[in-house]
Each structure stands twice: as structure tokens, then as C-alpha cells.
Write a protein that holds these residues in place. Structure first.
Motif, PDB file in Angstrom:
ATOM      1  N   THR A  26       0.890  -1.281  -0.044  1.00  0.00           N
ATOM      2  CA  THR A  26      -0.107   0.034  -0.054  1.00  0.00           C
ATOM      3  C   THR A  26       0.933   1.125  -0.088  1.00  0.00           C
ATOM      4  O   THR A  26       0.601   2.208  -0.636  1.00  0.00           O
ATOM      5  CB  THR A  26      -0.836  -0.027   1.124  1.00  0.00           C
ATOM      6  OG1 THR A  26      -1.752  -1.345   1.109  1.00  0.00           O
ATOM      7  CG2 THR A  26      -1.983   1.080   1.164  1.00  0.00           C
ATOM      8  N   LEU A  27       1.946   1.241   0.765  1.00  0.00           N
ATOM      9  CA  LEU A  27       2.749   2.318   0.885  1.00  0.00           C
ATOM     10  C   LEU A  27       3.266   2.707  -0.816  1.00  0.00           C
ATOM     11  O   LEU A  27       3.447   3.811  -1.126  1.00  0.00           O
ATOM     12  CB  LEU A  27       3.958   2.002   1.725  1.00  0.00           C
ATOM     13  CG  LEU A  27       5.281   2.930   1.863  1.00  0.00           C
ATOM     14  CD1 LEU A  27       4.798   4.430   2.007  1.00  0.00           C
ATOM     15  CD2 LEU A  27       6.410   2.508   2.724  1.00  0.00           C
ATOM     16  N   ALA A  28       3.671   1.564  -1.367  1.00  0.00           N
ATOM     17  CA  ALA A  28       4.373   1.624  -2.376  1.00  0.00           C
ATOM     18  C   ALA A  28       3.254   2.084  -3.388  1.00  0.00           C
ATOM     19  O   ALA A  28       3.627   3.104  -4.502  1.00  0.00           O
ATOM     20  CB  ALA A  28       5.172   0.232  -3.043  1.00  0.00           C
ATOM     21  N   VAL A  29       2.163   1.806  -3.434  1.00  0.00           N
ATOM     22  CA  VAL A  29       1.031   2.101  -4.509  1.00  0.00           C
ATOM     23  C   VAL A  29       0.597   3.709  -4.158  1.00  0.00           C
ATOM     24  O   VAL A  29       0.626   4.374  -4.856  1.00  0.00           O
ATOM     25  CB  VAL A  29      -0.163   1.411  -3.950  1.00  0.00           C
ATOM     26  CG1 VAL A  29      -1.361   2.086  -4.966  1.00  0.00           C
ATOM     27  CG2 VAL A  29       0.145  -0.152  -4.561  1.00  0.00           C
ATOM     28  N   CYS A  30       0.735   3.943  -2.910  1.00  0.00           N
ATOM     29  CA  CYS A  30       0.279   5.696  -2.454  1.00  0.00           C
ATOM     30  C   CYS A  30       1.360   6.452  -2.822  1.00  0.00           C
ATOM     31  O   CYS A  30       1.213   7.486  -3.228  1.00  0.00           O
ATOM     32  CB  CYS A  30       0.431   5.460  -0.706  1.00  0.00           C
ATOM     33  SG  CYS A  30      -1.203   5.091  -0.049  1.00  0.00           S
ATOM     34  N   GLU A  31       2.533   5.769  -2.795  1.00  0.00           N
ATOM     35  CA  GLU A  31       3.881   6.575  -3.467  1.00  0.00           C
ATOM     36  C   GLU A  31       3.626   7.135  -4.821  1.00  0.00           C
ATOM     37  O   GLU A  31       3.780   7.964  -5.358  1.00  0.00           O
ATOM     38  CB  GLU A  31       5.085   6.053  -3.092  1.00  0.00           C
ATOM     39  CG  GLU A  31       6.350   6.738  -3.435  1.00  0.00           C
ATOM     40  CD  GLU A  31       6.263   8.179  -2.390  1.00  0.00           C
ATOM     41  OE1 GLU A  31       6.353   7.969  -1.240  1.00  0.00           O
ATOM     42  OE2 GLU A  31       6.527   9.234  -3.242  1.00  0.00           O
ATOM     43  N   ARG A  32       3.574   6.142  -5.665  1.00  0.00           N
ATOM     44  CA  ARG A  32       2.972   6.093  -6.928  1.00  0.00           C
ATOM     45  C   ARG A  32       1.873   7.229  -7.432  1.00  0.00           C
ATOM     46  O   ARG A  32       2.113   7.637  -8.363  1.00  0.00           O
ATOM     47  CB  ARG A  32       2.872   4.598  -7.683  1.00  0.00           C
ATOM     48  CG  ARG A  32       2.981   4.853  -9.210  1.00  0.00           C
ATOM     49  CD  ARG A  32       2.256   3.591  -9.734  1.00  0.00           C
ATOM     50  NE  ARG A  32       0.845   3.497  -9.748  1.00  0.00           N
ATOM     51  CZ  ARG A  32      -0.059   2.823  -9.375  1.00  0.00           C
ATOM     52  NH1 ARG A  32       0.439   1.625  -8.669  1.00  0.00           N
ATOM     53  NH2 ARG A  32      -1.349   2.803  -9.380  1.00  0.00           N
ATOM     54  N   ARG A  33       1.057   6.821  -6.519  1.00  0.00           N
ATOM     55  CA  ARG A  33      -0.397   7.734  -6.636  1.00  0.00           C
ATOM     56  C   ARG A  33      -0.042   9.143  -6.169  1.00  0.00           C
ATOM     57  O   ARG A  33      -1.050   9.817  -6.467  1.00  0.00           O
ATOM     58  CB  ARG A  33      -1.426   7.148  -6.307  1.00  0.00           C
ATOM     59  CG  ARG A  33      -2.111   5.895  -6.716  1.00  0.00           C
ATOM     60  CD  ARG A  33      -2.736   5.051  -5.781  1.00  0.00           C
ATOM     61  NE  ARG A  33      -3.979   5.742  -5.590  1.00  0.00           N
ATOM     62  CZ  ARG A  33      -4.922   5.689  -6.343  1.00  0.00           C
ATOM     63  NH1 ARG A  33      -5.096   4.371  -7.138  1.00  0.00           N
ATOM     64  NH2 ARG A  33      -6.209   6.261  -5.934  1.00  0.00           N
ATOM     65  N   GLU A  67      -5.980  -1.926  -4.539  1.00  0.00           N
ATOM     66  CA  GLU A  67      -4.912  -2.230  -5.782  1.00  0.00           C
ATOM     67  C   GLU A  67      -3.730  -3.090  -4.992  1.00  0.00           C
ATOM     68  O   GLU A  67      -3.076  -4.113  -5.724  1.00  0.00           O
ATOM     69  CB  GLU A  67      -4.301  -0.937  -6.382  1.00  0.00           C
ATOM     70  CG  GLU A  67      -3.363  -1.219  -7.199  1.00  0.00           C
ATOM     71  CD  GLU A  67      -2.636   0.148  -7.866  1.00  0.00           C
ATOM     72  OE1 GLU A  67      -3.211   1.037  -7.882  1.00  0.00           O
ATOM     73  OE2 GLU A  67      -1.615  -0.150  -8.625  1.00  0.00           O
ATOM     74  N   ALA A  68      -3.314  -2.801  -3.737  1.00  0.00           N
ATOM     75  CA  ALA A  68      -2.070  -3.336  -3.097  1.00  0.00           C
ATOM     76  C   ALA A  68      -2.615  -4.776  -2.806  1.00  0.00           C
ATOM     77  O   ALA A  68      -1.911  -5.801  -2.967  1.00  0.00           O
ATOM     78  CB  ALA A  68      -1.725  -2.744  -1.859  1.00  0.00           C
ATOM     79  N   TYR A  69      -3.771  -5.111  -2.363  1.00  0.00           N
ATOM     80  CA  TYR A  69      -4.204  -6.369  -2.089  1.00  0.00           C
ATOM     81  C   TYR A  69      -4.225  -7.191  -3.455  1.00  0.00           C
ATOM     82  O   TYR A  69      -4.195  -8.338  -3.528  1.00  0.00           O
ATOM     83  CB  TYR A  69      -5.914  -6.466  -1.333  1.00  0.00           C
ATOM     84  CG  TYR A  69      -6.010  -7.990  -1.191  1.00  0.00           C
ATOM     85  CD1 TYR A  69      -5.367  -8.597  -0.215  1.00  0.00           C
ATOM     86  CD2 TYR A  69      -7.173  -8.234  -1.760  1.00  0.00           C
ATOM     87  CE1 TYR A  69      -5.884  -9.646   0.158  1.00  0.00           C
ATOM     88  CE2 TYR A  69      -7.643  -9.690  -1.615  1.00  0.00           C
ATOM     89  CZ  TYR A  69      -7.072 -10.208  -0.340  1.00  0.00           C
ATOM     90  OH  TYR A  69      -7.385 -11.598  -0.339  1.00  0.00           O
ATOM     91  N   ALA A  83       4.108  -2.852  -7.520  1.00  0.00           N
ATOM     92  CA  ALA A  83       3.341  -1.636  -7.087  1.00  0.00           C
ATOM     93  C   ALA A  83       3.491  -0.269  -7.744  1.00  0.00           C
ATOM     94  O   ALA A  83       2.839   0.649  -7.739  1.00  0.00           O
ATOM     95  CB  ALA A  83       3.253  -1.824  -5.533  1.00  0.00           C
ATOM     96  N   SER A  84       4.779  -0.158  -8.295  1.00  0.00           N
ATOM     97  CA  SER A  84       5.448   1.079  -8.767  1.00  0.00           C
ATOM     98  C   SER A  84       4.732   1.058 -10.262  1.00  0.00           C
ATOM     99  O   SER A  84       5.275   2.121 -10.888  1.00  0.00           O
ATOM    100  CB  SER A  84       6.926   1.317  -8.712  1.00  0.00           C
ATOM    101  OG  SER A  84       7.137   1.070  -7.411  1.00  0.00           O
ATOM    102  N   LYS A  85       4.246   0.226 -10.816  1.00  0.00           N
ATOM    103  CA  LYS A  85       3.890   0.100 -12.275  1.00  0.00           C
ATOM    104  C   LYS A  85       5.152   0.537 -13.221  1.00  0.00           C
ATOM    105  O   LYS A  85       4.922   1.467 -13.869  1.00  0.00           O
ATOM    106  CB  LYS A  85       2.726   1.068 -12.507  1.00  0.00           C
ATOM    107  CG  LYS A  85       1.420   0.747 -11.964  1.00  0.00           C
ATOM    108  CD  LYS A  85       0.183   0.861 -13.074  1.00  0.00           C
ATOM    109  CE  LYS A  85      -1.327   0.339 -12.761  1.00  0.00           C
ATOM    110  NZ  LYS A  85      -2.327   0.988 -12.713  1.00  0.00           N
ATOM    111  N   PRO A  86       5.912  -0.629 -13.161  1.00  0.00           N
ATOM    112  CA  PRO A  86       7.031  -0.328 -13.828  1.00  0.00           C
ATOM    113  C   PRO A  86       6.837  -0.228 -15.556  1.00  0.00           C
ATOM    114  O   PRO A  86       5.795  -1.043 -16.057  1.00  0.00           O
ATOM    115  CB  PRO A  86       7.894  -1.531 -13.562  1.00  0.00           C
ATOM    116  CG  PRO A  86       7.185  -2.405 -13.081  1.00  0.00           C
ATOM    117  CD  PRO A  86       5.962  -1.910 -12.400  1.00  0.00           C
TER     118      PRO A  86
END
Lengths: 250, 333
Positions: A102-109, A128-130, A164-167
Motif C-alpha cells: 500500500t505504501l508503494a502504491v500510495c507513493e506512485r499515486r 490495488e495493493a491487495y 506496485a510502482s507500475k514499472p
């Protein structure tokens, strides 16, 4: 498939007098699956460190898509879509996988700097994280602290955090490092399941896995690219046999 | 952990919500802070000092417990807040609430400037620089005798009544209400910060500084924000101290105060929100009681307590309690 996702040209790096990267030029097309092989100390991880900006090259150029990123800091490279995993687990031991991803997703968003909203209100990020965790079969373990997960699950979490960073380009540093051979299949099944839009460059020692998953193979020796080619070309190459395969590895 | 009803689809949002929900013990804790008005009305001055120390420890917890950054110079911000509030009141503006705001803004600014140094260094260098800054600020305050009163302390701080009604009385009744409300409101803000996405990224920095850039986190700017927030609340604690005692001593900026607040936090349990509060209460009560018995040697008992707690409860008193509760729960199930 001719669109180049990531390229380096003339990349050099020395530690003292030791050449860890000598004139490295390579091109990774969009959606490609490339393997980076070579004996220990060949400079494979160093190359990933250079590409992701964790090390600065002495000279040379790194291009992501059409953009020169040689001077771009590591976290900004991640935001532009160049993401890596680590050979040695580099996770958050006391966070749960759900929190970490979730942290990584939040960061990307662009939500991770927000301090006035409570975390549960970021529903989209948590969902999304789940979703990412479930796709790697970590869903049922996502509430336990990371340090309590089995080693193989931690290796999967390495990949989950990167996804999670959508590379656009994903650099996997020995995704199955330390995992028993009979279990590494599951990890590479996860790698194989990565969207074909993402270009993947992976370091791996197990030749069987390399020949199965890679469309092309880059062989490094002593900080330099020895040869690059299709699996068949590499298998037939005399010099590769000498320095690498010949050492009783296959 | 069992936030889900069995059989229902897994809801990640609910899992995260379960962690930030108010617990019954928390409500009991805050209700209990009102008990001194009834039970120990003669100790309200001590109680207000505990509330101030608790807020100070809480501000440090944001760095030490949540972000994994050790500071041995946190008194810099306490002192800057205290002198800002004290000087404002001394020079003609004794309104307490605007004084608090003024002091916390000044301290936040100082924290922002210092943060440019802090984000460049780590580990031992960081500890040494925080100690150095603390000594530096202490000496500056000492040498500016005309402004700060030097080692005589800042005299002549005159506070007006709160809302023009409640005078700061000699029994500390107003002072305790005032500090308790300020500490509680600050706690609410800090609790929200800790439970926010930003708070999660702080814990991420504590857990693994190497991974953070690899998931796209700009560490330096994130650290600067937490330094500013932490400084701001430490300054608020200092301002409360200056206003309620109507005096600022040089030791507001001292290395000793920096060390004490760290001791409070470690005793109570860092990174647990209530650790600093519990630690501050224990420390202040112990000092009060032990110093009554023997004013010179109370540090002996403090030292003993610290050694015992660290050896047997490395995560502090709250950490020990949490482990105990976990063990009882797992034995039951």
C-alpha cells in the motif's frame, strides 16, 4: 517490438583500479525478457545499481524510453517507470505485506506525503495493493509482519513491491536467490505472469530457468559484456562455454 | 487481526481501519488524566509538567520511534519554543494561545533550517550533530544575557488570563487544564499523522532506508517534513513550559533535557504512541518521589531503572506489555 524501453551506451564505472562496468552498451526493447548472466563478480548487480541510479557512472549515458536519465535521482527514475528488486531481501520487516505494498502504491499515486488523511481512507490504494498481493498468491499472508513470512514468500514480496510502482522496465536481481531449486519454479511462474507490456531484465544463475524464460541473453564477464544473443546462440558460443558454462554449471 | 467476519470477502481497507481505530484502553487513559483534579489536587503543578514532558516525548517519538532517526539534541526545539513564548510575553503580549501558535511557528522555522543539515547525515554523525547543535544553542542563549537573562533565566514573563477569564493560579489548576488540553489536541493531530499515508512512509524509512528510493520515495523531502513537524510540537511543549511557569531557565536548551526526553521515550516504549506519555509520567513521578527522599542521588535510581528496563524490556514498558498480551492471547487460542 523495435521500440527501445531502456538503453545504456558506453557506461563505465571503476572502484579504484577495478573495472566493475566497462563500456556497457545494451538495448532492452519494450516487452522483452532478457537474462543477464555471468560468473560471480562479473558486475551484474553493479549494472543494475548503475541503471537505477544507486551508483553514479564515471561516464556513459542511460536512456529510459527517449529520455536521458543519467543524472536523474533513483526515486524519480522509479516514478518514471524504471524499477528493480534486490538479490538480498530488502523489505520492511515490521510492516505487513499489505502495508508495504500500500505504501508503494500510495507513493506512485502521489498520496504518500499526505499527513492529514487517515490511511484507511486510501481505499483505492489498499484495494490495488491487495490485488497485487493476491496475484502473487500472497493474499492470505498479507496481515502478518513481513519478518514472519517464509523466505520464498519474502522473495515474492520483493516482486510485489516492484509491481506496485507500475514499472515500464523491471530489473530483477536474482529473483529466486536462496530459494531451493524445486521451489524456484513458483517464483518464475510469477515472473512469467508479469504483463507483457513490461520489459524485464533478470539476473539468474540457473541455466535451465534462463533458457526457458529469456528471449535473449547477455553474458557479462569482469565488468564487460562478453556476448549477447538468443539462447541458442549463447548455448553454442565457444567463449561462453569456456568462461561460464564450461565450469561445470550445466 | 480478526477484523474480517468469516466467509466475507477480504476487505483490505477494513484491515487497515482496524489498526487505527480508537481502543477502549486509549479512552480510559485519557479519562484517567482527569483523575488528579480529584485524587491529587496538591500535585497539579507536577501534573502539568508531566503533560508537557509527555508532549515533548511524543514529538521525539515521531523521529526516534516512527522514522528511526535518533536525536540527542531535541531540547533545541523545546528551548526555542520556550524562549519564543517567554520573550513574547515578557515584551508585552501575554495572551497564551496566540503565544503558543507564535512559538510553534518560530520553532517549526528553526526546525526547517536545521533539517537541511540533518537530511545529509546518518547514524553516529547524526547523533553527534544533534548534540553539537544542542550545545551551540545553549551557549548562544547563555551569551545573549541581555535578551535571555543568561543563566539567571528569563525573568518577567507575565501571562494574561486564558480567554481573559482563567488566571494562572498558584495551585496549577488552570495550568494543568491548559497543558492537558494542548497536549491532548496535539496528540490527536500526531495520532492522525502517524496513521496517515505519510506516517506509513515514516515507518517505511525506519524499517528500510535502502528500499524507500526503490519504491519511489523522495527520502530527503519526506525527512524534512517530519523534522519540521517534530520541531513544531517540541516547541509547543517548550512554550507551554514557559507560559505555565512564567520563567525560562537555560536548561530548557540543555543536553541533559535532550537526554532525559530520550530516556522517557525509551522507558515507555518508542514507536507506540503512548510510550512517550507513559514514560514521561513514570520519569516525572519517580523524580518527584525519589528527589524527595534524597535530592542528590535520585539519578542512581533512575540509572538502575533504565538498565533493568532495557535488559528485560528492550521495547520499553509498553513493548513488554504488548508482548505479554500477545503471549496470553496465543496461549488461549
Amino acid at each position: 517490438m523495435t521500440e527501445i524501453a531502456l538503453s545504456t551506451s558506453g557506461l563505465n564505472k571503476k572502484f579504484g583500479s577495478l573495472v566493475v562496468a566497462g563500456d556497457i552498451s545494451l538495448e532492452l526493447p519494450r516487452g522483452a525478457r532478457y537474462a543477464l548472466i555471468g560468473p560471480n563478480g562479473a558486475g551484474k548487480t553493479t549494472l543494475i545499481n548503475l541503471m537505477t541510479g544507486m551508483l553514479a557512472p564515471d561516464s556513459g549515458k542511460i536512456t529510459l524510453g527517449t529520455e536521458d536519465i543519467t543524472a536523474v535521482p533513483p526515486d524519480v527514475r522509479v516514478k518514471r517507470g524504471l524499477v528493480r528488486t534486490f538479490q538480498i531481501n530488502t523489505l520492511f520487516p515490521n510492516l505487513t505485506p499489505l502495508e508495504a505494498v500500500t505504501l508503494a502504491v500510495c507513493e506512485r499515486r502521489g498520496e504518500a506525503g499526505v499527513w492529514w488523511k487517515s490511511l484507511p481512507s486510501c481505499k483505492a490504494a489498499a484495494d490495488e495493493a491487495y490485488g497485487i498481493l493476491s496475484s502473487l498468491r500472497l493474499g492470505e499472508h498479507c496481515e502478518r509482519p513481513t519478518k514472519q513470512l517464509a523466505y520464498g514468500q519474502q522473495r515474492l514480496l520483493e516482486i510485489a513491491l516492484a509491481l506496485a510502482s507500475k514499472p515500464k522496465v523491471l530489473l530483477l536481481d536474482e529473483p529466486a536467490a536462496g530459494v531451493p531449486k524445486e521451489e524456484s519454479g513458483e517464483l518464475f511462474a510469477a515472473v512469467a505472469g508479469i504483463s507483457s507490456d513490461i520489459s524485464v531484465l533478470f539476473i539468474e544463475h540457473d541455466m535451465e530457468v534462463v533458457f526457458r524464460f529469456a528471449s535473449r541473453i547477455i553474458v557479462m564477464v569482469s565488468g564487460r559484456i562478453l556476448v549477447e544473443g538468443t539462447p541458442d546462440e549463447i548455448a553454442a558460443n565457444e567463449r561462453v562455454r569456456e568462461v561460464y558454462l564450461g565450469s561445470g554449471h550445466v | 487481526m480478526n477484523a474480517q467476519t468469516p466467509g466475507a470477502a477480504f476487505n483490505p481497507q477494513e484491515v487497515l481501519r482496524a489498526q487505527v481505530r480508537w481502543r477502549a484502553l486509549e479512552i480510559i487513559f485519557w479519562v484517567a488524566t482527569l483523575a488528579p483534579f480529584v485524587l491529587t489536587p496538591n500535585y497539579l503543578i507536577l501534573c502539568s509538567q508531566i503533560a508537557i514532558a509527555a508532549l515533548f516525548a511524543l514529538s521525539l517519538d515521531l523521529l526516534v520511534g516512527y522514522s528511526g532517526i535518533v536525536s540527542l539534541g531535541h531540547a533545541v526545539y523545546f528551548g526555542v519554543g520556550a524562549y519564543s513564548a517567554g520573550l513574547l510575553a515578557k515584551h508585552g503580549w501575554g495572551e497564551p494561545i496566540s503565544g503558543l501558535l507564535f512559538a510553534s511557528v518560530v520553532t517549526a522555522l528553526v526546525g526547517y533550517l536545521i533539517s537541511f543539515i540533518m537530511v545529509r547525515i546518518t547514524h553516529f554523525a547524526l547523533i553527534m550533530v544533534t548534540v553539537g547543535l544542542c550545545l551551540l544553542f545553549g551557549e548562544i542563549a547563555n551569551s545573549l544575557h541581555d535578551v535571555t537573562g543568561g543563566d539567571d533565566g528569563l525573568q518577567g514573563v507575565k501571562m494574561w488570563s486564558i480567554f481573559g477569564i482563567y488566571r494562572f493560579d498558584m495551585f496549577g489548576r488552570t495550568a494543568y487544564v491548559y497543558t492537558l488540553v494542548a497536549t491532548f489536541l496535539s496528540f490527536l493531530v500526531l495520532r492522525r499523522i502517524i496513521n496517515s499515508p505519510f506516517g506509513l512512509s515514516l515507518r517505511g524509512m525506519r524499517e528500510n532506508q535502502r528500499r524507500m528510493p526503490a519504491i519511489g520515495v523522495p527520502m530527503k523531502s519526506r525527512l524534512q517534513v517530519v523534522y519540521v513537524i517534530s520541531a513544531c510540537f517540541a516547541g509547543l511543549a517548550g512554550a507551554l513550559s514557559a507560559q505555565t511557569t512564567q520563567f525560562v531557565a537555560l536548561d530548557a536548551l540543555s543536553f541533559q533535557r535532550s537526554a532525559e526526553v530520550l530516556v522517557m521515550l525509551i522507558l515507555g516504549g518508542a514507536g507506540r504512541l503512548y510510550g512517550g506519555l507513559i514514560g514521561a509520567a513514570m520519569f516525572m513521578v519517580a523524580r518527584d518521589q525519589l528527589a524527595d527522599m534524597n535530592p542528590q542521588y535520585w539519578y542512581f535510581w533512575l540509572g538502575l531503572l533504565l538498565v533493568i528496563v532495557i535488559i528485560f524490556l528492550p521495547n520499553g514498558i509498553l513493548g513488554g506489555l504488548a508482548a505479554l498480551i500477545d503471549r496470553v492471547r496465543s496461549r488461549r487460542s
